[in-house]
Design an enzyme around this catalytic site. Structure first.
Site, PDB file in Angstrom:
ATOM      1  N   CYS A 171     -21.490 -94.241  31.117  1.00 56.73           N
ATOM      2  CA  CYS A 171     -22.465 -93.337  31.730  1.00 56.73           C
ATOM      3  C   CYS A 171     -23.420 -92.778  30.671  1.00 56.73           C
ATOM      4  O   CYS A 171     -22.975 -92.215  29.664  1.00 56.73           O
ATOM      5  CB  CYS A 171     -21.723 -92.197  32.424  1.00 56.73           C
ATOM      6  SG  CYS A 171     -22.780 -90.883  33.035  1.00 56.73           S
ATOM      7  N   ASP A 200     -35.752 -83.079  30.502  1.00 59.31           N
ATOM      8  CA  ASP A 200     -35.857 -84.384  31.139  1.00 59.31           C
ATOM      9  C   ASP A 200     -36.862 -85.236  30.374  1.00 59.31           C
ATOM     10  O   ASP A 200     -37.920 -84.748  29.984  1.00 59.31           O
ATOM     11  CB  ASP A 200     -36.293 -84.224  32.601  1.00 59.31           C
ATOM     12  CG  ASP A 200     -36.121 -85.493  33.401  1.00 59.31           C
ATOM     13  OD1 ASP A 200     -36.875 -86.454  33.140  1.00 59.31           O
ATOM     14  OD2 ASP A 200     -35.259 -85.525  34.282  1.00 59.31           O
ATOM     15  N   HIS A 211     -17.341 -85.843  34.254  1.00 62.87           N
ATOM     16  CA  HIS A 211     -18.014 -86.912  35.000  1.00 62.87           C
ATOM     17  C   HIS A 211     -17.501 -86.999  36.437  1.00 62.87           C
ATOM     18  O   HIS A 211     -16.308 -87.133  36.673  1.00 62.87           O
ATOM     19  CB  HIS A 211     -17.792 -88.270  34.316  1.00 62.87           C
ATOM     20  CG  HIS A 211     -18.455 -89.396  35.036  1.00 62.87           C
ATOM     21  ND1 HIS A 211     -19.751 -89.759  34.793  1.00 62.87           N
ATOM     22  CD2 HIS A 211     -18.014 -90.207  36.024  1.00 62.87           C
ATOM     23  CE1 HIS A 211     -20.081 -90.762  35.589  1.00 62.87           C
ATOM     24  NE2 HIS A 211     -19.037 -91.044  36.345  1.00 62.87           N
ATOM     25  N   HIS A 219     -23.947 -89.700  37.769  1.00 69.11           N
ATOM     26  CA  HIS A 219     -23.248 -88.560  37.161  1.00 69.11           C
ATOM     27  C   HIS A 219     -23.954 -87.354  37.764  1.00 69.11           C
ATOM     28  O   HIS A 219     -25.167 -87.217  37.611  1.00 69.11           O
ATOM     29  CB  HIS A 219     -23.432 -88.583  35.642  1.00 69.11           C
ATOM     30  CG  HIS A 219     -22.768 -87.444  34.909  1.00 69.11           C
ATOM     31  ND1 HIS A 219     -21.831 -87.666  33.928  1.00 69.11           N
ATOM     32  CD2 HIS A 219     -22.922 -86.102  34.985  1.00 69.11           C
ATOM     33  CE1 HIS A 219     -21.433 -86.489  33.437  1.00 69.11           C
ATOM     34  NE2 HIS A 219     -22.089 -85.530  34.063  1.00 69.11           N
ATOM     35  N   HIS A 251     -25.948 -84.386  38.436  1.00 70.27           N
ATOM     36  CA  HIS A 251     -26.852 -83.613  37.588  1.00 70.27           C
ATOM     37  C   HIS A 251     -27.801 -82.859  38.493  1.00 70.27           C
ATOM     38  O   HIS A 251     -28.069 -83.269  39.615  1.00 70.27           O
ATOM     39  CB  HIS A 251     -27.613 -84.506  36.601  1.00 70.27           C
ATOM     40  CG  HIS A 251     -28.389 -85.606  37.226  1.00 70.27           C
ATOM     41  ND1 HIS A 251     -27.789 -86.750  37.749  1.00 70.27           N
ATOM     42  CD2 HIS A 251     -29.711 -85.770  37.414  1.00 70.27           C
ATOM     43  CE1 HIS A 251     -28.724 -87.550  38.236  1.00 70.27           C
ATOM     44  NE2 HIS A 251     -29.897 -86.980  38.051  1.00 70.27           N
TER      45      HIS A 251
END
Length: 115
Positions: A6, A32, A48, A99, A101
């Site tokens: 990941c 980001d 995770h 994952h 987020h």
């Protein structure tokens, strides 16, 4: 537990560089790389799990703690005029990394367009 395949787990482990904004035992907030607003951060839980449908009750408590911490950081993150939180789920929800987020968007007037 982190996943070796990941990209976000690799960022959390420090294997991939990122611009860290905040870190504690439960989460990491980074800038980001492809911002969709003047301010665009990602809140990454340090454990995770793919999305909100796959998290356990214990993980949901930790996520709530992360969001509460975020609520105390609004001024220092430059979000005092408002912000949007987005958690994508699946292909139709535009989730590109499996994952969980949370996108944190702000810093200017946001459009109604979500994806």
């Amino acid at each position: 537990m982190l996943n070796d395949n990941c990209i976000f787990c690799k960022i959390i482990k420090g294997e991939i560089p990122s611009t860290k904004i905040y870190e504690d035992d439960d989460m990491l907030i980074i800038k980001d790389l492809n911002p969709q607003a003047k301010i665009h951060y990602l809140l990454l839980p340090k454990e995770h799990y793919a999305n909100i449908l796959e998290m356990t009750e214990e993980q949901s408590v930790k996520l709530a703690k992360c969001i509460k911490k975020l609520s105390t950081m609004v001024d220092e993150l430059g979000l005092e005029e408002g912000f949007r939180l987005i958690s994508n789920k699946g292909k139709y929800g535009c989730q590109s990394v499996e994952h969980l987020h949370i996108h944190i968007l702000g810093g200017n007037q946001l459009a109604d367009k979500m994806c």
